[in-house]
Design an enzyme around this catalytic site. Structure first.
Site, PDB file in Angstrom:
ATOM      1  N   ALA A 159       0.774  -1.240   0.000  1.00 39.57           N
ATOM      2  CA  ALA A 159       0.000   0.000   0.000  1.00 39.57           C
ATOM      3  C   ALA A 159       0.807   1.293   0.000  1.00 39.57           C
ATOM      4  O   ALA A 159       0.292   2.333  -0.413  1.00 39.57           O
ATOM      5  CB  ALA A 159      -0.947   0.009   1.210  1.00 39.57           C
ATOM      6  N   ALA A 160       2.046   1.296   0.486  1.00 39.75           N
ATOM      7  CA  ALA A 160       2.800   2.548   0.583  1.00 39.75           C
ATOM      8  C   ALA A 160       3.102   3.101  -0.816  1.00 39.75           C
ATOM      9  O   ALA A 160       3.302   2.316  -1.745  1.00 39.75           O
ATOM     10  CB  ALA A 160       4.096   2.316   1.353  1.00 39.75           C
ATOM     11  N   PRO A 161       3.099   4.433  -0.974  1.00 36.18           N
ATOM     12  CA  PRO A 161       2.928   5.463   0.059  1.00 36.18           C
ATOM     13  C   PRO A 161       1.478   5.815   0.384  1.00 36.18           C
ATOM     14  O   PRO A 161       1.233   6.640   1.255  1.00 36.18           O
ATOM     15  CB  PRO A 161       3.639   6.668  -0.549  1.00 36.18           C
ATOM     16  N   GLY A 165      -1.285   6.104  -2.255  1.00 41.30           N
ATOM     17  CA  GLY A 165      -2.111   6.637  -3.333  1.00 41.30           C
ATOM     18  C   GLY A 165      -3.372   5.829  -3.580  1.00 41.30           C
ATOM     19  O   GLY A 165      -4.462   6.393  -3.756  1.00 41.30           O
ATOM     20  N   LYS A 166      -3.230   4.514  -3.578  1.00 42.23           N
ATOM     21  CA  LYS A 166      -4.401   3.654  -3.790  1.00 42.23           C
ATOM     22  C   LYS A 166      -5.232   3.540  -2.516  1.00 42.23           C
ATOM     23  O   LYS A 166      -6.463   3.594  -2.549  1.00 42.23           O
ATOM     24  CB  LYS A 166      -3.968   2.255  -4.236  1.00 42.23           C
ATOM     25  N   ASP A 169      -0.951  -3.631  -5.972  1.00 45.85           N
ATOM     26  CA  ASP A 169      -0.095  -2.793  -6.820  1.00 45.85           C
ATOM     27  C   ASP A 169       1.310  -3.329  -6.606  1.00 45.85           C
ATOM     28  O   ASP A 169       2.044  -2.875  -5.720  1.00 45.85           O
ATOM     29  CB  ASP A 169      -0.221  -1.324  -6.420  1.00 45.85           C
ATOM     30  N   CYS A 224       3.471  -1.086 -12.816  1.00 44.73           N
ATOM     31  CA  CYS A 224       3.836   0.054 -13.666  1.00 44.73           C
ATOM     32  C   CYS A 224       4.983  -0.385 -14.580  1.00 44.73           C
ATOM     33  O   CYS A 224       6.002   0.287 -14.708  1.00 44.73           O
ATOM     34  CB  CYS A 224       4.213   1.267 -12.826  1.00 44.73           C
TER      35      CYS A 224
END
Length: 463
Positions: free
Chosen positions: A111-113, A115-116, A179, A232
């Site tokens: 999860a860091a930082p 955004g999601k 992510d 990404c």
């Protein structure tokens, strides 16, 4: 920009006639994005209030472009009030395309930082549970801050290996977002340091990590639940082949259509052996096709949803919570209009928390926060927390000081200075004051003799 030869050769095979257009995009400037926190303000209200020029990101309903070469939105008081998050435009897509409903139990596993996680938390609207995890303790601290700035209280912020989480949360979550850590090929234009990192650890290194994470996540997802996987990067070993590996291990997973946009490209069926046409439902984002960096997304469902009767009993051990509001805190909370459920209160040492409903017992897991930290009991008095301030609306609390974003005292407050506020409307001596900017809370101050003693959290202060 000099790209590695092996990378260019691979992209040439992937893009064919579009390779020249792809290389040309490296001569163009990167795009800067801002995502509105709909948990605090509507998109329409923000557009009226926003003090700098923004233009809509067409595939993200609460996303906007801004000129990052000229503007510094991270220094504006609205940023400190949690009205928006700064995020690369394409990176907004995964959380946007995962269907979140208030009341869902959602895991953001890397999860860091934040955004999601902050977008997921906003869309939960204070109902259900967000579990935000990151294996790095230093990154998890930044994650916690961003979640608290956004005013999200129904949360558990963990710092643990995904493999350990699955023993605590078997088939627990309604939605999971991955992510995944990746080789970062889609971010070469945004961050040139990613090229060197790619040369040190490429797709083969990351694909092994991704394969483990997605299988561990699959075992934490309820039957009928949804999983969104994103990277990404462009390499098929980190994208389509990870999805194909999941489906071979757990055939009950079905690939779902993702809400389309004209710049989205289909996933590559030929990445699987034998080719799998279902992979075309996954999405690739290329920087020469859209105003954003490179990304990959796949949305999947785990079998069919079970009958309602099977959903009544939640897996996982429950926390034991529930106690009366301590008398030191009771006097303070008389000035807050919330209807609090005593069954969700939990006192740990001197710290008082308000727990999300149905949260599992996380003893044995490394965690930074479970629930909303309401404040601390100190020598027969209660001190409200910064996190509580960010969860409140101005109308929720009886004693507020509201300053204009153009008032220099706002910036002095954010720097931790004492303020002269005797003539400010709403000032009430010898009380805790909720300091707001244009009606949006920033933090606490203690009124005493016409001045406001600054209680803004030191670690958050404007430098």
């Amino acid at each position: 920009m000099k790209l590695p030869v092996t990378f260019e050769e691979k992209m040439g095979g992937l893009l064919g006639d579009e390779m020249d257009a792809y290389l040309a995009c490296y001569e163009e400037p990167r795009y800067y994005g801002l995502r509105v926190n709909t948990g605090k303000i509507s998109v329409e209200e923000f557009q009226k209030l926003c003090p700098f020029e923004i233009t809509p990101i067409p595939w993200i309903e609460n996303g906007f472009y801004y000129d990052g070469e000229r503007l510094s939105p991270a220094k504006h008081p609205y940023y400190f009030a949690g009205l928006y998050y700064l995020q690369e435009p394409s990176a907004m897509t995964p959380a946007n395309r995962l269907p979140i409903e208030p009341g869902d139990k959602v895991l953001d596993i890397c999860a860091a930082p934040g955004g999601k996680a902050t977008e997921i938390g906003a869309r939960l609207k204070g109902e259900g549970l967000l579990v935000a995890n990151d294996i790095s303790s230093s990154r998890a601290k930044g994650l916690l801050k961003n979640i608290e700035v956004f005013g999200i209280g129904n949360v558990a912020v963990l710092c643990e290996e995904p493999g350990k989480l699955e023993t605590y949360f078997p088939e627990y979550f309604d939605k999971i977002l991955i992510d995944a850590p990746c080789s970062g090929e889609g971010m070469f234009r945004k961050d040139k340091k990613m090229v060197k990192a790619w040369e040190e650890h490429g797709p083969e290194y990351f694909s092994n990590i991704q394969r483990n994470i997605i299988l561990q996540a699959a075992r934490m997802l309820k039957k009928g639940g949804m999983l969104l996987y994103s990277t990404c990067t462009f390499d098929t070993r980190e994208n389509e082949q990870i999805i194909e590996g999941l489906r071979k291990e757990y055939p009950e997973f079905r690939i779902l259509d993702i809400c389309p946009y004209e710049g989205f490209c289909s996933g590559i069926a030929q990445a699987a052996m034998p080719p799998d046409e279902e992979l075309k439902k996954t999405v690739r984002i290329f920087p020469h096709k859209m105003k954003g960096e490179g990304h990959y997304l796949a949305l999947l469902r785990k079998g069919d949803a079970p009958p309602k009767s099977c959903l009544e009993k939640e897996p996982g051990p429950k926390r034991k919570t529930g106690q009366k509001l301590p008398k030191e805190a009771a006097a303070f909370f008389k000035d807050i209009s919330w209807e609090m459920d005593d069954g969700r209160l939990e006192l740990r040492g001197e710290r008082l928390y308000y727990m999300p409903t149905g949260v599992s017992d996380v003893r044995g897991i490394r965690f930074l926060r479970t629930g909303l930290l309401l404040g601390e009991l100190k020598k027969n008095r209660f001190e409200p927390s910064q996190a509580l301030a960010m969860c409140l609306k101005r109308e929720d609390y009886a004693h507020t000081i509201n300053l204009s974003s153009e008032d220099e005292r706002v910036f002095r407050y954010l720097k931790g200075e004492t303020l002269d506020v005797e003539n400010v409307e709403g000032f009430c001596d010898k009380t805790w004051q909720l300091v707001c900017v244009d009606g949006f809370p920033l933090g606490w101050g203690k009124a005493c003799g016409g001045v406001l003693k600054n209680k803004y959290l030191p670690g958050w202060r404007l430098c």
